[in-house]
Design a protein around this motif. Structure first.
Motif, PDB file in Angstrom:
ATOM      1  N   ARG A 274      63.133 151.786 -18.395  1.00 49.85           N
ATOM      2  CA  ARG A 274      63.784 152.490 -19.501  1.00 49.85           C
ATOM      3  C   ARG A 274      63.340 153.964 -19.519  1.00 49.85           C
ATOM      4  NH1 ARG A 274      63.049 151.569 -26.044  1.00 49.85           N
ATOM      5  NH2 ARG A 274      63.896 153.621 -26.620  1.00 49.85           N
TER       6      ARG A 274
ATOM      7  N   LYS B 121      65.001 155.950 -16.840  1.00 46.52           N
ATOM      8  CA  LYS B 121      66.373 156.289 -17.236  1.00 46.52           C
ATOM      9  C   LYS B 121      66.377 157.464 -18.227  1.00 46.52           C
ATOM     10  CE  LYS B 121      70.520 154.267 -19.330  1.00 46.52           C
ATOM     11  NZ  LYS B 121      71.111 153.054 -19.979  1.00 46.52           N
ATOM     12  N   GLU B 122      65.466 157.405 -19.220  1.00 48.69           N
ATOM     13  CA  GLU B 122      65.386 158.475 -20.237  1.00 48.69           C
ATOM     14  C   GLU B 122      65.039 159.815 -19.587  1.00 48.69           C
ATOM     15  OE1 GLU B 122      65.834 158.502 -23.536  1.00 48.69           O
ATOM     16  OE2 GLU B 122      65.665 156.433 -24.263  1.00 48.69           O
TER      17      GLU B 122
ATOM     18  N   GLU C 206      68.151 161.151 -17.693  1.00 50.30           N
ATOM     19  CA  GLU C 206      69.197 161.625 -18.607  1.00 50.30           C
ATOM     20  C   GLU C 206      68.812 162.955 -19.247  1.00 50.30           C
ATOM     21  OE1 GLU C 206      69.869 158.489 -21.375  1.00 50.30           O
ATOM     22  OE2 GLU C 206      71.047 157.271 -19.970  1.00 50.30           O
TER      23      GLU C 206
ATOM     24  N   VAL D 188      62.248 165.016 -23.028  1.00 51.87           N
ATOM     25  CA  VAL D 188      61.473 163.802 -23.276  1.00 51.87           C
ATOM     26  C   VAL D 188      60.011 164.032 -22.942  1.00 51.87           C
ATOM     27  CG1 VAL D 188      61.111 161.411 -22.541  1.00 51.87           C
ATOM     28  CG2 VAL D 188      63.431 162.270 -22.836  1.00 51.87           C
TER      29      VAL D 188
ATOM     30  N   LYS E 236      62.162 163.994 -27.680  1.00 52.04           N
ATOM     31  CA  LYS E 236      61.811 162.594 -27.956  1.00 52.04           C
ATOM     32  C   LYS E 236      60.421 162.293 -27.436  1.00 52.04           C
ATOM     33  CE  LYS E 236      66.059 160.327 -26.887  1.00 52.04           C
ATOM     34  NZ  LYS E 236      66.582 159.117 -26.244  1.00 52.04           N
TER      35      LYS E 236
ATOM     36  N   LEU F 197      58.095 159.141 -26.165  1.00 49.86           N
ATOM     37  CA  LEU F 197      58.077 157.740 -25.758  1.00 49.86           C
ATOM     38  C   LEU F 197      56.643 157.350 -25.421  1.00 49.86           C
ATOM     39  CD1 LEU F 197      61.132 157.842 -23.310  1.00 49.86           C
ATOM     40  CD2 LEU F 197      61.156 157.424 -25.784  1.00 49.86           C
TER      41      LEU F 197
END
Length: 618
Positions: free
Chosen positions: A304, A307-308, A311, A451, A488, A490
């Motif tokens: 995940r 992928k983040e 993107e 991110v 973001k 994470l």
């Protein structure tokens, strides 16, 4: 004037030396002034701490010359030096040299004739220590308001920041908001720049200074306020003797000189929150934080997060992946349920020692055999855990082959110039993805969108130290505070259902802190008790352990009630030639007194006691 001077020098022993005063200095030499002295076959710098009327010592040498044209230490700062020396169990000479190292020079590079105008005057006002807990921009506004008000009222202000890279940032923002000219200082400045900053601090005019940790000791005329940004940052704890806390030292200086101390952070340390009055509080906004549960023995970063990252970069953003720094001890965890094996008495993670096939507590020394299965779920898949920067970099270079990637750690960026060049490449877009340690934090501040990933979070949370969970939470909140709204955060964990993850997801940070404070009280940890770690060295393990046992037995004779003395246990040494053993002392009061008692008792029998000790007291 007397013909003698007592001089403290840079040595672990508490011994001072008596020197003759040459005629040329009898009228000009002042108390607490630095002087150049002969010391055996070399030259040294010492601090004049008294002028004895007489001495029975024969064959005395004379002071050679003045190091400074005037005393850099006021009576109040000398009192502070005595407090630091006692509190952190370091000799007065070592403490004075730690506060005012030889490279700190109060004279122009080519001459020594400069003198400050009118001496150095403390404010002697009302002391109080208060805290604010708010996001970065809100803290900045508050610092600006406090600084402007203090300077308008004739007082000088010192803002301490946790890292050199933040000095310029805060100076520029505070100048824009207050209209004040800011003095910038750090211990790495060249001789001319250092003198320019130091001399301005001594001017009678009210001033605003932005500096790093060492400035907590500097003489500042009319100092009326010390503000400490990110008071919970580890960099405020000195790693060299004396191992002082900048926050505690600033508070003590405020008490001695009579000025205010303001502690600021996005999330205050448990100690500051417990001890000092809060005057502003804005709860952290946690909506941009996601907790991602992932563990795969063949992969470090989750699918995940892969992928983040892709993107974010595809949409023109930037990315930072931060791992825990090198050198952290590992811990044992269950691969099935993620449970960690902790010491039942001390509450810290047990450290695996594979060669001896046991787990050990680095505080009390308790040892347990390697378990056959997990006590929580019965699983039999157990492993030592930990994620390193190099391992993450290696994987991301494979999964993101065409992305400009750079690793940021102390090995690669060993000079300020390299750090500035690397950060500029990131800002200019020449580097899009950063993998690093906490040194990557400035890169997060420069991101407009993208991110930020915190990997290896469990590793920090399960460090074998009493405040591991606080450090882990502080790392998340530091990233959150640094990140702009379009970024973001994470957080990758091996077990989603952990105390911090649950608190973050459910917005229960205050409840988490209350629970942590309750545990600290029950287990006798700071801020309820003081904690002293005494490391004793020897040429062999047997010698180190014997010396540590002797030190422990002497501590027990101090007569101070309420102390818990644990150990000794063998601990890893930084040198292969030296073996070390550790003693832990806990108590609500008297920890420093007990350590000093043991040192002085043993010095009546041995000459090298302090050379074999490394002491950290919190």
């Amino acid at each position: 004037m007397t013909a003698y001077a007592e001089v403290a020098i840079n040595t672990p022993s508490g011994k001072t030396f008596t020197y003759l005063l040459p005629d040329a200095l009898k009228d000009g030499l002042k108390l607490y002034q630095r002087v150049n002295i002969p010391l055996r076959a070399r030259k040294a710098v010492g601090f004049v701490i008294s002028f004895p009327e007489k001495t029975e010592i024969t064959g005395l040498k004379a002071i050679e010359s003045l190091f400074d044209p005037f005393p850099v230490i006021t009576p109040e700062l000398y009192e502070l030096a005595g407090w630091v020396s006692h509190e952190y169990c370091a000799s007065l000479g070592l403490t004075l040299h730690g506060m005012y190292p030889d490279k700190l020079k109060y004279f122009p590079v080519r001459k020594k004739t400069w003198m400050p105008e009118g001496g150095i005057s403390p404010v002697k006002g009302r002391h109080e220590t208060v805290t604010i807990e708010a996001p970065f921009l809100e803290r900045l506004e508050y610092y600006a308001g406090e600084a402007k008000s203090a300077v308008q009222n004739g007082g000088s202000v010192l803002l301490l920041v946790p890292e050199t890279g933040l000095i310029k940032t805060f100076a520029e923002k505070l100048e824009a908001k207050t209209g004040l000219s800011v003095i910038c200082y750090n211990s790495g400045l060249s001789g001319a720049k250092s003198f320019a900053a130091l001399s301005k601090m001594l001017a009678k005019k009210a001033k605003l200074i932005v500096a790093t940790r060492q400035a907590v000791f500097l003489p500042v005329n009319g100092l009326s306020l010390i503000m400490i940004e990110e008071e919970n940052a580890d960099s405020y704890n000195s790693e060299e003797t004396p191992r002082f806390s900048t926050v505690d030292t600033a508070v003590q200086r405020g008490k001695i000189e009579g000025f205010r101390v303001l502690l600021g952070s996005y999330s205050l340390s448990l100690k500051a929150g417990r001890l000092y009055k809060n005057i502003r509080k804005s709860p952290p906004k946690l909506s941009s934080v996601s907790i991602i549960d992932f563990h795969d023995k063949n992969k470090v970063i989750s699918y995940r997060i892969d992928k983040e990252l892709k993107e974010a970069l595809k949409s023109g953003g930037r990315a930072v992946v931060m791992a825990t720094r090198k050198g952290f001890s590992s811990y044992l965890r269950c691969k099935t349920c993620g449970a960690v094996f902790n010491c039942s008495a001390c509450g810290v993670a047990l450290v695996p020692h594979k060669e001896e096939a046991h787990l050990a507590c680095r505080y009390c020394g308790k040892k347990e055999n390697f378990p056959d299965k997990c006590g929580s779920c019965g699983g039999v898949l157990l492993s030592a855990a930990g994620v390193g920067v190099e391992k993450i970099e290696q994987e991301l270079r494979k999964t993101m082959k065409y992305v400009p990637l750079e690793r940021v750690d102390s090995e690669l960026l060993d000079r300020d110039s390299k750090k500035k060049e690397s950060l500029k490449r990131f800002i200019d877009g020449k580097t899009e993805l950063i993998v690093g340690t906490r040194l990557a934090l400035p890169y997060v501040r420069e991101m407009k969108k993208g991110v930020v990933v915190l990997a290896g979070f469990d590793y920090v949370m399960n460090l074998p130290v009493f405040d591991a969970t606080e450090k882990a939470l502080g790392l998340i909140l530091a990233l959150l505070d640094a990140a702009n709204p379009g970024v973001k955060l994470l957080v990758q964990v091996m077990k989603e259902e952990n105390r911090i993850g649950t608190a973050l997801k459910n917005g229960l940070l205050e409840e988490f802190k209350l629970e942590e404070i309750k545990m600290r009280a029950e287990l006798k940890y700071p801020p309820f008790c003081r904690l002293g770690e005494i490391t004793v060295s020897g040429r062999t393990e047997e010698e180190a352990e014997a010396k540590a046992e002797l030190f422990k037995s002497t501590l027990e004779k101090s007569g101070i009630k309420g102390l818990d003395i644990l150990g000794p246990i063998a601990v890893n040494s930084r040198s292969r030639k030296i073996k070390t053993a550790q003693i832990l002392v806990k108590g609500s009061a008297g920890v420093s007194d007990a350590v000093w008692f043991a040192i002085r008792e043993l010095e009546t029998r041995y000459s090298d006691v302090r050379k074999n000790l490394d002491i950290t007291i919190r």
